[in-house]
Write a protein that holds these residues in place. Structure first.
Motif, short mmCIF file in Angstrom:
data_model
loop_
_atom_site.label_atom_id
_atom_site.label_comp_id
_atom_site.label_asym_id
_atom_site.label_seq_id
_atom_site.Cartn_x
_atom_site.Cartn_y
_atom_site.Cartn_z
N PRO A 112 2.02 102.32 -17.01
CA PRO A 112 3.37 101.78 -17.22
C PRO A 112 3.45 100.32 -16.79
CG PRO A 112 3.31 103.11 -15.23
CD PRO A 112 1.99 103.30 -15.90
N VAL A 113 4.33 99.57 -17.46
CA VAL A 113 4.50 98.14 -17.17
C VAL A 113 6.00 97.82 -17.16
CG1 VAL A 113 4.01 95.79 -17.91
CG2 VAL A 113 2.30 97.58 -18.24
N ASP A 114 6.42 97.09 -16.13
CA ASP A 114 7.83 96.70 -15.99
C ASP A 114 7.94 95.18 -15.98
OD1 ASP A 114 10.53 96.69 -15.58
OD2 ASP A 114 10.47 97.41 -13.51
N GLY A 115 7.50 94.55 -17.08
CA GLY A 115 7.65 93.11 -17.21
C GLY A 115 6.37 92.33 -17.00
N MET A 116 6.52 91.03 -16.87
CA MET A 116 5.38 90.11 -16.80
C MET A 116 4.83 89.94 -15.39
SD MET A 116 4.88 89.28 -19.90
CE MET A 116 3.73 87.93 -19.69
N ALA A 117 5.69 90.09 -14.38
CA ALA A 117 5.26 89.89 -13.00
C ALA A 117 6.41 90.28 -12.09
CB ALA A 117 4.86 88.44 -12.75
N VAL A 118 6.15 90.37 -10.79
CA VAL A 118 7.22 90.62 -9.82
C VAL A 118 8.24 89.49 -9.93
CG1 VAL A 118 7.80 90.89 -7.39
CG2 VAL A 118 5.66 91.85 -8.28
N GLY A 119 9.49 89.85 -10.11
CA GLY A 119 10.53 88.84 -10.31
C GLY A 119 10.72 88.47 -11.77
N LEU B 87 11.36 99.05 -11.23
CA LEU B 87 10.74 98.91 -9.92
C LEU B 87 11.67 98.15 -8.98
CD1 LEU B 87 7.14 98.00 -11.10
CD2 LEU B 87 7.86 100.16 -10.05
N THR B 88 11.67 98.55 -7.72
CA THR B 88 12.56 97.96 -6.73
C THR B 88 11.83 97.17 -5.65
OG1 THR B 88 12.47 99.88 -5.25
CG2 THR B 88 14.11 99.93 -7.03
N ASN B 89 10.50 97.23 -5.66
CA ASN B 89 9.68 96.63 -4.61
C ASN B 89 9.92 97.28 -3.26
OD1 ASN B 89 7.62 94.80 -3.95
ND2 ASN B 89 9.07 93.28 -3.20
N LYS B 90 10.34 98.56 -3.29
CA LYS B 90 10.55 99.34 -2.06
C LYS B 90 9.81 100.66 -2.19
CE LYS B 90 15.16 97.43 -1.20
NZ LYS B 90 16.61 97.74 -1.06
N ARG B 91 8.98 100.96 -1.24
CA ARG B 91 8.18 102.17 -1.29
C ARG B 91 9.07 103.42 -1.31
NH1 ARG B 91 2.85 103.08 -0.68
NH2 ARG B 91 2.22 105.18 -0.06
N SER B 92 8.70 104.40 -2.11
CA SER B 92 9.39 105.69 -2.21
C SER B 92 10.85 105.55 -2.60
CB SER B 92 9.26 106.46 -0.88
OG SER B 92 7.91 106.67 -0.54
N SER B 93 11.15 104.56 -3.45
CA SER B 93 12.55 104.32 -3.84
C SER B 93 12.93 104.99 -5.16
CB SER B 93 12.80 102.82 -3.94
OG SER B 93 11.91 102.23 -4.89
N CYS C 223 -2.36 92.55 -19.60
CA CYS C 223 -1.41 93.45 -20.27
C CYS C 223 -0.67 94.35 -19.28
CB CYS C 223 -2.15 94.30 -21.30
SG CYS C 223 -2.65 93.36 -22.76
N ALA C 224 -1.26 94.57 -18.11
CA ALA C 224 -0.61 95.39 -17.08
C ALA C 224 -0.73 94.65 -15.75
CB ALA C 224 -1.27 96.77 -17.00
N PRO C 225 0.12 93.63 -15.53
CA PRO C 225 -0.04 92.76 -14.37
C PRO C 225 0.16 93.50 -13.04
CG PRO C 225 1.45 91.81 -16.01
CD PRO C 225 1.23 93.22 -16.40
N LEU C 226 -0.57 93.06 -12.04
CA LEU C 226 -0.40 93.61 -10.70
C LEU C 226 1.03 93.41 -10.22
CD1 LEU C 226 -3.66 92.31 -8.96
CD2 LEU C 226 -3.16 94.66 -9.64
N GLY C 227 1.55 94.40 -9.51
CA GLY C 227 2.90 94.32 -8.97
C GLY C 227 3.96 94.93 -9.84
#
Length: 337
Positions: free
Chosen positions: A184-191, A199-205, A231-235
């Motif tokens: 799964p991919v949620d965009g180009m990068a964190v932010g 994704l919320t950048n919070k563990r177990s959220s 294609c599947a950036p880290l973060g």
């Protein structure tokens, strides 16, 4: 006598181990069911309305893989990746169907921008159509869908949409049996997530109301060349999704394969060529496709049919997979194991 008894116990345990390995490996091969693969056009494309006056055509075009043998089978929704065609996954869908599942791949759009809201609503509309519409489609004779609950799965951006549906971003009429996200991919990068961000950048959220499987590709986070981003950036890819799962979940990563390697061997057209040109890939697609299909089947067998031996076999002996697994991690009810 004591030695003989111990030998019998060891022999028995060894036989059980061999059986576990064999059964776990079986999911990576075609199942015992022959399968049919067919298309169902969306509402409005039929020449005439149904005789009973009901709109039985689906809200989106569907590609359906189903067992040919008579019986009742659980239903799995599979959502395609960004700008992909649903038939790019026909071999994967048939692999899962051969093990006793009806797999439905809607074509959510032809062209789409960064906002996934339309895809989420379209996928929800397909789920809501299933209860009244699926049985009236051209399923093989005496093949019946079990719609007490539905599994939602998807690849790439489709994996994000699957999470969005599981988290209630659109109202659906059927309970969730399980969630499977393939790279799964949620965009180009964190932010730089695509709306709505998952994704919320919070563990177990991410409190998904069903067990979740996250499958990752080891090469997905690497660019194919200097011209393209990963294609599947880290973060914003598989590891982040798994880390944010709050309940029972598992995470399997194929080290030497890329983001689109679970697709068909041949994907034609401009979009099909792009699946190879844009993303870094492994040597061949077949091993990755067998792995993804087998992992999905093992997960479904445990959480939908109550038969854990296949997934447990992969957990205990990852080497039975047709690819090298660099990550094999499970959390049971939120507790890492």
């Amino acid at each position: 006598m004591v030695v003989s008894a111990r030998r019998k116990v060891l022999a028995h345990n060894f036989c059980l181990l061999l059986l576990t390995m064999a059964s776990a490996g079986d999911v990576f091969e075609h199942g015992r069911h022959g399968t049919s693969l067919f298309k169902v056009q969306e509402a409005g494309r039929c020449c005439s309305p149904p005789a009973d006056g009901r709109a039985n055509d689906p809200p989106k075009p569907l590609l359906i893989a189903a067992p040919c043998d008579a019986g009742e089978y659980p239903v799995v929704l599979f959502l395609h990746g960004y700008l992909c065609n649903n038939y790019f996954y026909s071999q994967l869908l048939q692999h899962v169907a051969s093990h006793g599942f009806i797999v439905i791949g809607p074509q959510l759009y032809t062209v789409s921008g960064p906002d996934t809201t339309g895809e989420i609503n379209s996928a929800a509309a397909v789920i809501n159509w299933l209860a009244d519409g699926l049985s009236s489609t051209a399923l093989p004779p005496n093949v019946r869908p079990n719609l007490t609950a539905v599994t939602i799965s998807g690849h790439s951006r489709g994996g994000k949409v699957a999470f969005a549906l599981a988290l209630g971003h659109a109202k659906t009429s059927l309970p969730l049996a399980a969630l499977i996200a393939v790279d799964p991919v949620d965009g180009m990068a964190v932010g730089k997530q695509t709306p709505p961000p998952i994704l919320t950048n919070k563990r177990s959220s991410l409190r998904v109301p069903a067990p979740a499987m996250v499958i990752g590709s080891g090469l997905g986070s690497e660019p194919r060349n200097a011209l393209f981003s990963p294609c599947a950036p880290l973060g914003v890819s598989h590891a982040a999704f798994y880390d944010e799962c709050a309940g029972a979940a598992c995470h399997l990563v194929a080290r030497d394969y890329g983001h689109t390697d679970m697709m068909d061997d041949v994907t034609r057209g401009a979009k099909g060529l792009a699946t190879r040109a844009v993303c870094k890939s492994g040597e061949a697609r077949a091993p990755m496709r067998r792995f993804v299909g087998g992992a999905m089947v093992a997960f479904l067998k445990k959480w939908v049919e109550g038969r854990p031996e296949w997934l447990d076999g992969i957990r205990e002996r990852p080497e039975v997979a047709p690819v090298f697994l660099s990550v094999v991690e499970f959390q049971d009810e939120g507790c890492s194991s």
